[in-house]
Design an enzyme around this catalytic site. Structure first.
Site, PDB file in Angstrom:
ATOM      1  N   ASP A  73      36.253  42.105  45.525  1.00 21.06           N
ATOM      2  CA  ASP A  73      36.060  40.742  46.027  1.00 21.06           C
ATOM      3  C   ASP A  73      34.593  40.518  46.399  1.00 21.06           C
ATOM      4  OD1 ASP A  73      36.706  38.190  46.808  1.00 21.06           O
ATOM      5  OD2 ASP A  73      37.593  38.781  48.727  1.00 21.06           O
ATOM      6  N   GLU A 121      47.408  34.550  40.045  1.00 22.12           N
ATOM      7  CA  GLU A 121      46.956  33.301  40.670  1.00 22.12           C
ATOM      8  C   GLU A 121      45.563  32.881  40.198  1.00 22.12           C
ATOM      9  OE1 GLU A 121      48.407  35.877  42.483  1.00 22.12           O
ATOM     10  OE2 GLU A 121      50.334  34.817  42.489  1.00 22.12           O
ATOM     11  N   ASN A 122      44.834  33.800  39.554  1.00 22.12           N
ATOM     12  CA  ASN A 122      43.468  33.468  39.123  1.00 22.12           C
ATOM     13  C   ASN A 122      43.432  32.384  38.036  1.00 22.12           C
ATOM     14  OD1 ASN A 122      42.007  36.803  39.597  1.00 22.12           O
ATOM     15  ND2 ASN A 122      41.991  35.029  40.959  1.00 22.12           N
TER      16      ASN A 122
HETATM   17  C1  FPP Z   1      36.614  38.342  43.126  1.00 15.28           C
HETATM   18  O1  FPP Z   1      35.412  37.705  43.411  1.00 15.28           O
HETATM   19  C2  FPP Z   1      36.599  38.932  41.813  1.00 15.28           C
HETATM   20  C3  FPP Z   1      37.385  38.526  40.770  1.00 15.28           C
HETATM   21  C4  FPP Z   1      38.356  37.431  40.849  1.00 15.28           C
HETATM   22  C5  FPP Z   1      37.322  39.141  39.482  1.00 15.28           C
HETATM   23  C6  FPP Z   1      36.913  40.582  39.434  1.00 15.28           C
HETATM   24  C7  FPP Z   1      36.462  40.808  38.072  1.00 15.28           C
HETATM   25  C8  FPP Z   1      35.436  41.580  37.681  1.00 15.28           C
HETATM   26  C9  FPP Z   1      34.643  42.437  38.578  1.00 15.28           C
HETATM   27  C10 FPP Z   1      35.060  41.595  36.247  1.00 15.28           C
HETATM   28  C11 FPP Z   1      36.149  42.021  35.297  1.00 15.28           C
HETATM   29  C12 FPP Z   1      36.629  43.407  35.565  1.00 15.28           C
HETATM   30  C13 FPP Z   1      36.945  44.336  34.633  1.00 15.28           C
HETATM   31  C14 FPP Z   1      37.553  45.611  35.062  1.00 15.28           C
HETATM   32  C15 FPP Z   1      36.720  44.158  33.206  1.00 15.28           C
HETATM   33  P1  FPP Z   1      35.440  36.163  43.824  1.00 15.28           P
HETATM   34  O2  FPP Z   1      35.001  35.397  42.628  1.00 15.28           O
HETATM   35  O3  FPP Z   1      36.768  35.805  44.372  1.00 15.28           O
HETATM   36  O4  FPP Z   1      34.325  36.183  44.935  1.00 15.28           O
HETATM   37  P2  FPP Z   1      34.217  35.205  46.205  1.00 15.28           P
HETATM   38  O5  FPP Z   1      35.436  35.466  47.053  1.00 15.28           O
HETATM   39  O6  FPP Z   1      32.943  35.664  46.863  1.00 15.28           O
HETATM   40  O7  FPP Z   1      34.143  33.821  45.651  1.00 15.28           O
END
Ligand code: FPP
Length: 245
Positions: free
Chosen positions: A25, A72-73
């Protein structure tokens, strides 16, 4: 096919950390702090994935589960969803040879088979190529939600029961576990969340019943070997009783 774990290595066995599960996160906040688009945060997040996948086996981690895309994404804007899928393609394409060379077995949990066909093919190929590797199992949670996983398991068992193939009283925790996407894997010892949030966000709900929850303020794109060592050290201070005394 079940996801039986690779054999233990000494470091993690000593610390008792076989399975580390991470809620990655803070990509958005990392980008915002730099006045960059969110995709730049996700791109930097991929670099953190590379660092952690490299460091984890050295710490004796047998299974590393990463929450890459939740059920949920899909609620995120379409361009961000497309960016995340693009980064997934890029990660698998660019890393698969190195992962294989390093003895990493790849597995996927969640409803990943309903992603775009080219991604499904790529994931199937990655699984097949690395199936016999034993140094570490890298599990990527894709289109994953713990509640959705339980719904699928309950439906499968209800179908078996309705067909008379299993008696309702024969359904116990082991029978349910065998229906989950993580069948054959040890339960997570640690669920680690970056960026200071203290939520499970529908991640490994059944499996994390006795997991230690470790939260770090480090944003995921800044996560590195030192942050991982800190998290393992935090886990080592915990006294685990599994409901006993
Ligand atoms: C949360 O950060 C992260 C995600 C929803 C996606 C995680 C994905 C990756 C690191 C890339 C893909 C991974 C692989 C293994 C190929 P956020 O966007 O919710 O951050 P925020 O809470 O600060 O907005």
């Amino acid at each position: 096919m079940t996801l039986a774990a690779a054999p233990a290595s000494p470091g993690g066995a000593a610390a008792g950390l076989r399975h580390l599960a991470i809620i990655m996160d803070g990509n958005g906040r990392w980008a915002k702090a730099r006045r960059l688009p969110r995709v730049a945060g996700h791109r930097a997040g991929i670099e953190a994935v590379r660092r952690v996948v490299e460091a984890a086996p050295d710490l004796g981690v047998e299974v590393l589960t990463l929450y890459a895309f939740s059920s949920e994404n899909w609620k995120r804007p379409a361009d961000e969803v497309a960016d995340l899928m693009g980064l997934l393609r890029h990660y698998i394409r660019s890393e698969i040879k190195e992962l294989h060379k390093n003895g990493v077995r790849m597995a996927f949990i969640g409803d990943w088979r309903s992603l775009k066909p080219d991604i499904v093919t790529m994931l199937e190929e990655a699984r097949t190529l690395t199936a016999a590797n034993t140094r570490m199992t890298l599990v990527i949670a894709l289109n994953y939600g713990g509640q959705q996983e339980m719904v699928r398991a309950v439906r499968a068992l209800a179908t078996e029961a309705a067909a008379g193939r299993i008696a309702p009283e024969a359904i116990d925790d082991a029978v349910i576990e065998a229906q989950l996407d993580t069948a054959g894997l040890p339960a997570p010892d640690v669920v680690l969340r970056t960026s200071g949030e203290m939520r499970l966000s529908n991640f490994l709900l059944w499996q994390s019943a006795y997991a230690e929850f470790v939260v770090t303020d480090v944003l995921w794109p800044d996560f590195d070997r030192a942050a991982l060592v800190d998290a393992v050290a935090e886990f080592a201070t915990r006294e685990r009783r599994f409901g006993g005394r």
